[in-house]
Structures are given as C-alpha cells and as structure tokens.
Design an enzyme around this catalytic site. Structure first.
Site, PDB file in Angstrom:
ATOM      1  N   ASP A   1       1.514   3.786   8.447  1.00 47.47           N
ATOM      2  CA  ASP A   1       1.249   2.982   7.244  1.00 47.47           C
ATOM      3  C   ASP A   1       1.039   1.515   7.646  1.00 47.47           C
ATOM      4  O   ASP A   1       0.099   0.856   7.196  1.00 47.47           O
ATOM      5  CB  ASP A   1       2.440   3.032   6.267  1.00 47.47           C
ATOM      6  CG  ASP A   1       2.784   4.420   5.766  1.00 47.47           C
ATOM      7  OD1 ASP A   1       2.679   4.667   4.568  1.00 47.47           O
ATOM      8  OD2 ASP A   1       3.170   5.274   6.593  1.00 47.47           O
TER       9      ASP A   1
ATOM     10  N   THR B   1       2.645   9.596   2.112  1.00 47.00           N
ATOM     11  CA  THR B   1       3.549   9.381   3.257  1.00 47.00           C
ATOM     12  C   THR B   1       4.562  10.517   3.397  1.00 47.00           C
ATOM     13  O   THR B   1       4.882  10.927   4.510  1.00 47.00           O
ATOM     14  CB  THR B   1       4.260   8.008   3.123  1.00 47.00           C
ATOM     15  OG1 THR B   1       3.252   7.003   3.046  1.00 47.00           O
ATOM     16  CG2 THR B   1       5.154   7.710   4.315  1.00 47.00           C
TER      17      THR B   1
HETATM   18  N1  LIG Z   1       8.690   7.354  -6.746  1.00 47.38           N
HETATM   19  C1  LIG Z   1       7.770   6.926  -5.894  1.00 47.38           C
HETATM   20  N2  LIG Z   1       8.086   6.035  -4.942  1.00 47.38           N
HETATM   21  C2  LIG Z   1       7.156   5.584  -4.089  1.00 47.38           C
HETATM   22  N3  LIG Z   1       5.855   5.957  -4.095  1.00 47.38           N
HETATM   23  C3  LIG Z   1       5.491   6.831  -5.024  1.00 47.38           C
HETATM   24  C4  LIG Z   1       6.411   7.366  -5.969  1.00 47.38           C
HETATM   25  N4  LIG Z   1       5.759   8.225  -6.747  1.00 47.38           N
HETATM   26  C5  LIG Z   1       4.489   8.210  -6.313  1.00 47.38           C
HETATM   27  N5  LIG Z   1       4.313   7.377  -5.281  1.00 47.38           N
HETATM   28  C6  LIG Z   1       3.061   7.065  -4.561  1.00 47.38           C
HETATM   29  O1  LIG Z   1       2.021   7.701  -5.263  1.00 47.38           O
HETATM   30  C7  LIG Z   1       1.432   8.746  -4.477  1.00 47.38           C
HETATM   31  C8  LIG Z   1       1.160   9.942  -5.341  1.00 47.38           C
HETATM   32  O2  LIG Z   1       2.389  10.491  -5.757  1.00 47.38           O
HETATM   33  P1  LIG Z   1       2.688  12.034  -5.573  1.00 47.38           P
HETATM   34  O3  LIG Z   1       2.333  12.432  -4.184  1.00 47.38           O
HETATM   35  O4  LIG Z   1       4.140  12.162  -5.896  1.00 47.38           O
HETATM   36  O5  LIG Z   1       1.806  12.661  -6.583  1.00 47.38           O
HETATM   37  C9  LIG Z   1       2.461   9.019  -3.395  1.00 47.38           C
HETATM   38  O6  LIG Z   1       1.850   9.592  -2.287  1.00 47.38           O
HETATM   39  C10 LIG Z   1       3.037   7.644  -3.152  1.00 47.38           C
HETATM   40  O7  LIG Z   1       2.126   6.872  -2.387  1.00 47.38           O
HETATM   41  P2  LIG Z   1       2.419   6.545  -0.819  1.00 47.38           P
HETATM   42  O8  LIG Z   1       2.547   7.841  -0.113  1.00 47.38           O
HETATM   43  O9  LIG Z   1       1.201   5.765  -0.458  1.00 47.38           O
HETATM   44  O10 LIG Z   1       3.663   5.704  -0.818  1.00 47.38           O
HETATM   45 MG   LIG Z   2       4.396   4.288   0.086  1.00 42.30          MG
HETATM   46 MG   LIG Z   3       0.830   4.456   1.015  1.00 46.51          MG
END
Ligand SMILES: Nc1ncnc2c1ncn2[C@@H]1O[C@H](COP(=O)(O)O)[C@@H](O)[C@H]1OP(=O)(O)O
Ligand SMILES: [Mg+2]
Ligand SMILES: [Mg+2]
Ligand SMILES: [Mg+2]
Length: 346
Positions: free
Chosen positions: A50, A123
């Site tokens: 990241d 992530t």
């Molecule tokens: N509670 C959370 N805390 C941090 N990031 C979140 C959260 N919910 C969703 N996200 C971000 O939104 C994206 C889509 O959510 P999901 O996969 O749950 O559908 C995740 O991959 C994450 O992005 P990232 O991976 O870039 O941190």
């Molecule tokens: Mg993130």
């Molecule tokens: Mg991210």
C-alpha cells in the site's frame, strides 16, 4: 505532440501507465514475502505494498501535474521522501492519448482537478492471499498465527479457495472535476489471462466521461438478480440491506474496485454496502468508470458523493451501485426508510 492533447486525457493516460507500475510493486512486495503489516484502526490495515504503490503513483503524477490536488489513502509524514528512479513513471498510455475529449472537459486546468488514489484496494484480501502462497501447510499455519485479524472461519474459507482472493485486489486512480468523478483507472495486478499462448498477468480498465471505457470486454448484466457485497466488513445493517433486495444470489468479494468490475463484466448487477467504511478513494475511480459505461454509483440514500478536495474522506452513508440507472432505481426503492435513517444518523 502530447501538448495539444487536453489535460484530462493526458492525466488519464499517465494514470493508466502509473497504475501498471504500481501493480508490479504490489506483486513484488508479495513475492518478497515481507508484507510489513501496520494496523491503522479496527479492521483497517496497511502493508508495504500500500505504502510503496502510493508513493510511486503520487510522485509520478505530481512530477508531471504539479498543481493537481492528489489525495491518497496512505498519505502521511511516514510515507514521504525520495523514491527509486524506476518508480517515477513518465509514460502515457497511447490508446488513451488518442481518445476524443468531451467538449466540457477540454479546457479544464490543473487547479480544478482532484485525484483520489487508493494504491491497493482490498488490503484484507491481499494479506490473506499471502497466506495461500505458502505451499507448506505448516508454514501457512505459522503465518496464520501472525495474522490475528483473520478469523478461523476465514482461514477455512481461504483453504477452500483456489489461490486466495488476490484477484480482488485493485489499484484505483480517480480523477474528479468540480466534485464529480470524470475519469478513472481500475488496475487488477493479479488478473491472469493467456494471449497468443503467452501467460499475461495484470490488466488495466479505464473510463472517461462521454468517451467510454476500455481495457476489458463489457458484458450485459446477468439474467437473474445477482448482488455483490463485502466479504470482510459486514454487520447487521449490511445484511438487512441485502435481504430486502430479493436477490437470486449474493457474491461476497473484496474491494470496491473489484465489485464494480463484476458489474462491468456481467457477473453481478447491483453492488450494495449499507455501512460506512469506504472512503472517497475507494469510490472515485469505480464511479467514474461505471458511469462512463452507463451505470450509476451513489450512497444508500441515492445521493452522489462529492469529490472536492475539502470533502470529508469517509463515505458515511454506504454504497449503492448498479450497471444501469433502472437497476439502481430498483435497488434504491427497496431500501427501507428506517435503514436509510439508521445509516444517516451514524
Ligand atoms: N471498515 C473499514 N475500514 C477500513 N477500510 C474499509 C472498511 N470498509 C471498507 N473499507 C475499504 O473499502 C474497500 C471495500 O470494502 P469491502 O472489501 O469490505 O467491500 C475495502 O477494500 C477497504 O479499502 P482498502 O482495502 O483500500 O483499505
Ligand atoms: Mg485501507
Ligand atoms: Mg487501499
Ligand atoms: Mg480501498
């Protein structure tokens, strides 16, 4: 000469090239095996991939477009400084450079643009994918024990999956003008395909308002109602919003970018996430690409998010996206008022 090409088109073409490089960084960190996981908050992690992918994207775009406001998920004093010269990308994708710029965007200036960067979306799926690359079951179990945020239920589902969920990982670069996403890139570092007998890894999907989309083959929506939603950030409200849709099938996958890809490729017709958690960098690029393909992405109340530089980062009122405006209205009408109110109050 590229200098005659409108700024938005050049910026999109540069974003395609830099997303490809960032995707390679994401794969390289995984191959080295040192993920460097840092806990930012509850269910919220960051890895070396990241951090490095973000530095590559932000430095490369800032060097060429110094007055553009670039906001990245992993911004911060700990993630600044010089970068290796092979991370500084100045190429621009030729196919995108040849696009016809929509009339309304021809004279946009750097100062009017905000770019939202998610260097690695998904992530959770990325860190869990690392586990599956360990072929030796004992090594895998030892690594699992150092991933305290992966429940035993997930561990078992990972073992059942072929090679984890690395395909859900994307690099997102969203370009907004006047608070609206007008162009975007979704790069998938682990997409595998065979072209002329040769194995190719990674692909880059782009969209530009009025000009269309590229980098993949669009497909019509499935015949039955298939919904895509989170696999790692669910809660009772998220589940309630799924129940009311009356769907034939619910797919639980990682990342906002990957879920929108599923809509674009006819694997699902609606993306529902009735919870906060996603941020502006999660939805800017997916919204731009989806709307360039004729779809629609809003919050659960049906309101568009605004992408100005001073907007708050969290998308507090969730995500509702569909492959067409009609399907979006269908989904919006099914969300009960109490659920909308519960989410607005949070
Ligand atoms: N509670 C959370 N805390 C941090 N990031 C979140 C959260 N919910 C969703 N996200 C971000 O939104 C994206 C889509 O959510 P999901 O996969 O749950 O559908 C995740 O991959 C994450 O992005 P990232 O991976 O870039 O941190
Ligand atoms: Mg993130
Ligand atoms: Mg991210
Ligand atoms: Mg994200």
């Amino acid at each position: 000469m590229t200098s005659n090409i409108p700024l938005i088109v050049r910026l999109l073409a540069s974003s395609v090239s830099v997303a490809n490089r960032a995707g390679k960084i994401v794969r390289d960190v995984m191959s080295k095996g040192e993920l460097g996981i840092v806990e930012k908050g509850k269910d919220d992690y960051q890895t070396e991939a990241d951090r490095s992918a973000q530095r590559c994207i932000v430095a490369s775009l800032a060097a060429q477009y110094p007055k553009v406001n670039i906001i990245g998920e992993e911004d911060g004093p700990d993630n600044e400084g010089d970068i290796a010269s092979d991370w500084l990308i100045s190429e621009a994708d030729k196919e995108v450079l040849s696009l016809e710029c929509p009339a309304g965007l021809r004279s946009v200036k750097e100062e009017e643009i905000v770019v939202w960067v998610d260097p690695l979306d998904g992530t959770s799926e990325y860190t869990q994918g690392a586990l599956m690359l360990k072929r030796d079951p004992w090594e895998r179990w030892k690594m699992y024990l150092t991933h305290p945020f992966i429940s035993i239920k997930w561990y078992l589902s990972l073992l059942q999956s072929n090679y984890g969920f690395l395909e859900h990982v994307t690099v997102l670069i969203g370009i907004s003008v006047n608070e609206k996403p007008v162009a975007g890139v979704i790069h998938q570092p682990y997409y595998k395909t065979i072209l002329g007998g040769e194995k190719i890894i990674g692909r880059t999907i782009w969209g530009l308002q009025e000009a269309g989309v590229g980098g993949f083959t669009p497909a019509p929506p499935p015949d039955s109602l298939i919904i895509t939603t989170t696999r790692s950030h669910s809660n009772p409200l998220v589940e309630k919003a799924l129940q009311v849709m009356n769907a034939a099938q619910v797919l639980r996958v990682g990342g906002a970018g990957y879920k929108v890809l599923q809509l674009l490729e006819g694997k699902a017709s609606i993306y529902v996430f009735a919870s906060s958690g996603c941020k502006k960098w999660d939805t800017c690029a997916p919204e731009a690409v989806l709307s360039a393909a004729g779809g629609k992405l809003t919050d659960i109340l049906g309101e568009f998010y605004k992408y100005g530089g001073t907007e708050s980062r969290p998308n507090k009122t969730g995500v509702l996206a569909a492959v067409s405006k009609d399907l979006h209205s269908y989904a919006l009408n099914r969300i009960p008022q109490e659920l909308k109110e519960a989410l607005s109050k949070k």
